[in-house]
Design a protein around this motif. Structure first.
Motif, PDB file in Angstrom:
ATOM      1  N   ASP A  37       8.559 -33.185 -31.607  1.00  0.00           N
ATOM      2  CA  ASP A  37       9.649 -34.145 -31.445  1.00  0.00           C
ATOM      3  C   ASP A  37      10.024 -34.756 -32.804  1.00  0.00           C
ATOM      4  O   ASP A  37       9.647 -35.882 -33.117  1.00  0.00           O
ATOM      5  CB  ASP A  37       9.216 -35.238 -30.466  1.00  0.00           C
ATOM      6  N   LYS A  41      13.070 -38.225 -29.766  1.00  0.00           N
ATOM      7  CA  LYS A  41      13.918 -38.198 -28.577  1.00  0.00           C
ATOM      8  C   LYS A  41      13.128 -38.247 -27.272  1.00  0.00           C
ATOM      9  O   LYS A  41      13.700 -38.483 -26.225  1.00  0.00           O
ATOM     10  CB  LYS A  41      14.774 -36.926 -28.559  1.00  0.00           C
ATOM     11  N   SER A  42      11.827 -38.013 -27.313  1.00  0.00           N
ATOM     12  CA  SER A  42      11.033 -37.952 -26.078  1.00  0.00           C
ATOM     13  C   SER A  42      10.463 -39.326 -25.721  1.00  0.00           C
ATOM     14  O   SER A  42      10.561 -40.284 -26.493  1.00  0.00           O
ATOM     15  CB  SER A  42       9.888 -36.955 -26.244  1.00  0.00           C
ATOM     16  N   GLU A  43       9.832 -39.374 -24.562  1.00  0.00           N
ATOM     17  CA  GLU A  43       9.213 -40.624 -24.105  1.00  0.00           C
ATOM     18  C   GLU A  43       8.000 -41.019 -24.957  1.00  0.00           C
ATOM     19  O   GLU A  43       7.500 -42.130 -24.845  1.00  0.00           O
ATOM     20  CB  GLU A  43       8.809 -40.505 -22.624  1.00  0.00           C
ATOM     21  N   PHE A  46       7.737 -44.403 -26.826  1.00  0.00           N
ATOM     22  CA  PHE A  46       7.303 -45.636 -26.167  1.00  0.00           C
ATOM     23  C   PHE A  46       5.803 -45.900 -26.327  1.00  0.00           C
ATOM     24  O   PHE A  46       5.337 -47.001 -26.062  1.00  0.00           O
ATOM     25  CB  PHE A  46       7.692 -45.613 -24.684  1.00  0.00           C
ATOM     26  N   ASP A  47       5.062 -44.893 -26.782  1.00  0.00           N
ATOM     27  CA  ASP A  47       3.634 -45.085 -27.064  1.00  0.00           C
ATOM     28  C   ASP A  47       3.420 -45.865 -28.364  1.00  0.00           C
ATOM     29  O   ASP A  47       2.295 -46.276 -28.659  1.00  0.00           O
ATOM     30  CB  ASP A  47       2.923 -43.734 -27.186  1.00  0.00           C
TER      31      ASP A  47
END
Length: 170
Positions: A37, A41-43, A46-47
């Motif tokens: 990534d 763009k990925s989730e 949020f980490d």
């Protein structure tokens, strides 16, 4: 040998000797997910609240980059592609930025997403792009785009420049 490469968005092509699969633990697979990534763009973003992806990605992918830098794996990163490609043996490659150690003589080609999924869930059967039996040892790997990949058995240099190549927009 010809093969079809089908990579999803945020995916890649991996070359690895099958013996090194056991070294890819959950932390390494997570690092590989982050590596896939490049633009955040990925989730996964949020980490890492309150951090920029430009800071997170180099830091969190250090272990997988080092693994590749030891000649244990090559990754070509894609943002989706479908191509007919070929790999062939060469008698001489003079200037190769990629080097791969194949101690068992069993070269595995697989998409990064498939590798991550199947190593995370061992009950799944891995869909390989191809397996190639070669003489064990070190190989110089050269590619023009991803359409043509060549390999040549030879002694490696003292350091491996880069076994990770970003192929976005190619």
């Amino acid at each position: 040998m010809k093969f079809i490469l089908e990579c999803d968005e945020m995916d890649g092509l991996i070359f690895i000797d099958k013996s090194y699969l056991a070294e890819l633990n959950s932390d390494m697979l997570y690092a590989m997910d982050i590596l896939l990534d490049p633009f955040g763009k990925s989730e996964l973003v949020f980490d890492f609240p309150n951090e920029t992806w430009e800071t997170v990605r180099p830091r969190e992918t250090k272990r997988i980059r080092e693994f590749c830098g030891q000649g244990k794996m090559i990754i070509w990163l894609f943002d989706g592609t479908e191509k007919e490609c070929k790999i062939e043996k060469s008698n001489e490659i003079t200037d190769s930025p990629k080097w791969l150690h194949i101690p068992t003589g069993k070269l595995l080609a697989v998409t990064a997403s498939e590798l991550i999924q199947c190593l995370s869930y061992p009950e799944l059967e891995m869909e390989k792009i191809f397996e190639l039996e070669v003489e064990d040892g070190w190989y110089a790997i050269w590619n023009k785009g991803i359409d043509k990949i060549m390999y040549c058995k030879k002694e490696p240099p003292n350091s491996i420049p880069s076994n990770i190549q970003e192929m976005y927009g190619r």
